[in-house]
Write a protein that holds these residues in place. Structure first.
Motif, short mmCIF file in Angstrom:
data_model
loop_
_atom_site.label_atom_id
_atom_site.label_comp_id
_atom_site.label_asym_id
_atom_site.label_seq_id
_atom_site.Cartn_x
_atom_site.Cartn_y
_atom_site.Cartn_z
N MET A 1 28.17 62.45 22.50
CA MET A 1 28.68 61.09 22.40
C MET A 1 28.66 60.56 20.97
SD MET A 1 27.70 57.84 24.80
CE MET A 1 25.99 57.64 24.24
N ILE A 2 27.64 60.93 20.21
CA ILE A 2 27.57 60.46 18.82
C ILE A 2 28.72 61.04 18.01
CG2 ILE A 2 26.20 60.58 16.70
CD1 ILE A 2 23.70 60.32 18.46
N ASP A 3 29.02 62.32 18.22
CA ASP A 3 30.16 62.93 17.53
C ASP A 3 31.47 62.26 17.93
OD1 ASP A 3 28.59 64.71 16.17
OD2 ASP A 3 28.85 66.35 17.61
N GLU A 4 31.59 61.89 19.20
CA GLU A 4 32.80 61.22 19.67
C GLU A 4 33.02 59.91 18.91
OE1 GLU A 4 34.13 60.86 23.99
OE2 GLU A 4 33.31 58.85 23.66
N VAL A 5 31.96 59.13 18.77
CA VAL A 5 32.06 57.85 18.06
C VAL A 5 32.38 58.09 16.59
CG1 VAL A 5 30.84 55.73 17.41
CG2 VAL A 5 30.53 56.70 19.71
N GLN A 6 31.74 59.09 15.99
CA GLN A 6 31.99 59.40 14.58
C GLN A 6 33.45 59.79 14.36
OE1 GLN A 6 29.60 59.34 11.73
NE2 GLN A 6 31.71 59.11 11.00
N GLN A 7 34.02 60.56 15.28
CA GLN A 7 35.42 60.98 15.15
C GLN A 7 36.37 59.78 15.23
OE1 GLN A 7 36.12 64.12 18.03
NE2 GLN A 7 34.49 65.37 17.17
N ILE A 8 36.04 58.81 16.09
CA ILE A 8 36.87 57.61 16.19
C ILE A 8 36.81 56.82 14.88
CG2 ILE A 8 37.20 55.42 17.41
CD1 ILE A 8 36.08 56.81 19.93
N LEU A 9 35.61 56.71 14.31
CA LEU A 9 35.45 56.04 13.01
C LEU A 9 36.23 56.78 11.93
CD1 LEU A 9 31.63 55.23 13.20
CD2 LEU A 9 33.48 53.54 13.21
N ASN A 10 36.19 58.12 12.00
CA ASN A 10 36.90 58.94 10.99
C ASN A 10 38.41 58.74 11.06
OD1 ASN A 10 34.43 59.95 10.24
ND2 ASN A 10 34.68 61.93 11.25
N LYS A 11 38.91 58.34 12.23
CA LYS A 11 40.35 58.14 12.40
C LYS A 11 40.80 56.77 11.90
CE LYS A 11 40.98 61.34 16.25
NZ LYS A 11 41.22 61.48 17.70
N GLY A 12 39.83 55.97 11.41
CA GLY A 12 40.21 54.71 10.79
C GLY A 12 39.90 53.46 11.59
#
Length: 306
Positions: A215-226
């Motif tokens: 779940m932490i990686d999921e949130v990080q990926q959303i942040l990485n997308k802007g």
């Protein structure tokens, strides 16, 4: 099957097993599911919202579902949009002469379509927003309780969402009442009744599993997308606390502890909403969560045929 009902509604607090039951029931009745979850509408927000799309495969058959993955993360979906999207899905299922199943835990979404509330597309009110700046979530929630209209306390766990809810209430108070845009629906409403301690145990177990699933990686990926941190915090619960952890505002242990408490509080608010629905005239047939789904389905089928 009794065709007197417009649809079946399966509701209950988070972690009670609604989706699995709805999917097995849809398989049994050869029908489709409409999701009533205010956060599962967002793409790429999978683990944190508990989509569990594998549940929609029953005995090798994929159960058709609606109103999941229809918006991008960062957008702001609301009950007005849900109501209109619901009816598009509902009508498409009814055209196939099937009995739709509405399943979810967002009480306001469920109630808005069952009662056919007239809802309005509400513009932003900059002056109101400025006047509410600096108020705590507790103060804003208390303000929400003073309104007589429908408002969603279950999903309000960030100040931004509370301010938006107040904005909607203020706007609707100054509109002339008109007839409902949609007709109320006659639904067989099934509630999953889970003991408080069992609910707490399942919530804690599921939180641990979701963190292990990435779940932490999921949130990080959303942040990485802007998507901005503020944009994710808006969604509350998992996305709020994991974002606060990733931006250095909470330690891991603080994030874990505060998120666990927040989810327990969320489930309690969901149950408060459902009990309120009963006071507002809805009949909810509560079924114990701890009996097998086959038994639950037999109970539901017997209620359909009465």
């Amino acid at each position: 099957m009794n065709n007197n009902y417009d649809l079946i509604t399966i509701l209950g607090p988070t972690a009670c097993g609604k989706t699995t039951l709805a999917c097995e029931l849809a398989y049994e009745l050869d029908t489709e599911i409409i999701s009533a979850d205010s956060r599962q509408v967002y793409r790429n927000m999978d683990i944190g919202t508990g989509k569990d799309l594998s549940d929609y495969i029953v005995n090798g058959k994929t159960i058709p579902y609606h109103l999941i993955d229809i918006c991008d993360a960062g957008e702001k979906y609301n009950v007005f949009e849900f109501q209109h999207n619901f009816y598009t899905a509902y009508n498409s299922i009814k055209e196939k002469t099937k009995l739709p199943i509405l399943c979810g835990g967002t009480g306001m979404y469920i109630e808005s379509v069952l009662k056919g509330f007239r809802l309005l597309a509400v513009p932003e009110n900059p002056e109101l927003r400025k006047s509410l700046e600096g108020k705590t979530l507790e103060e804003l929630t208390e303000m929400l309780r003073t309104y007589k209209n429908l408002h969603n306390n279950t999903d309000v766990d960030s100040a931004k969402r509370a301010i938006r809810a107040i904005e909607i209430e203020e706007y609707q108070q100054h509109q002339k009442p008109e007839v409902n845009e949609f007709s109320p629906l006659d639904s067989l409403i099934i509630g999953i009744d889970i003991e408080r301690e069992e609910r707490r145990r399942k919530i804690s177990k599921r939180l641990k599993a979701r963190l292990e699933e990435g779940m932490i990686d999921e949130v990080q990926q959303i942040l990485n997308k802007g998507v901005s941190p503020e944009g994710l915090i808006y969604y509350g619960l998992e996305y709020k606390y994991v974002t606060l952890y990733l931006t250095g505002q909470l330690t891991y242990s603080e994030m874990y502890a505060q998120l666990e408490v927040a989810i327990h509080q969320f489930a309690k608010r969901q149950m408060t909403w459902f009990r309120g629905m009963e006071r507002r005239g809805f009949t909810i047939h509560w079924i114990p969560s701890n009996i097998p789904n086959k038994e639950k389905i037999e109970i539901i089928k017997s209620k359909l045929s009465n």
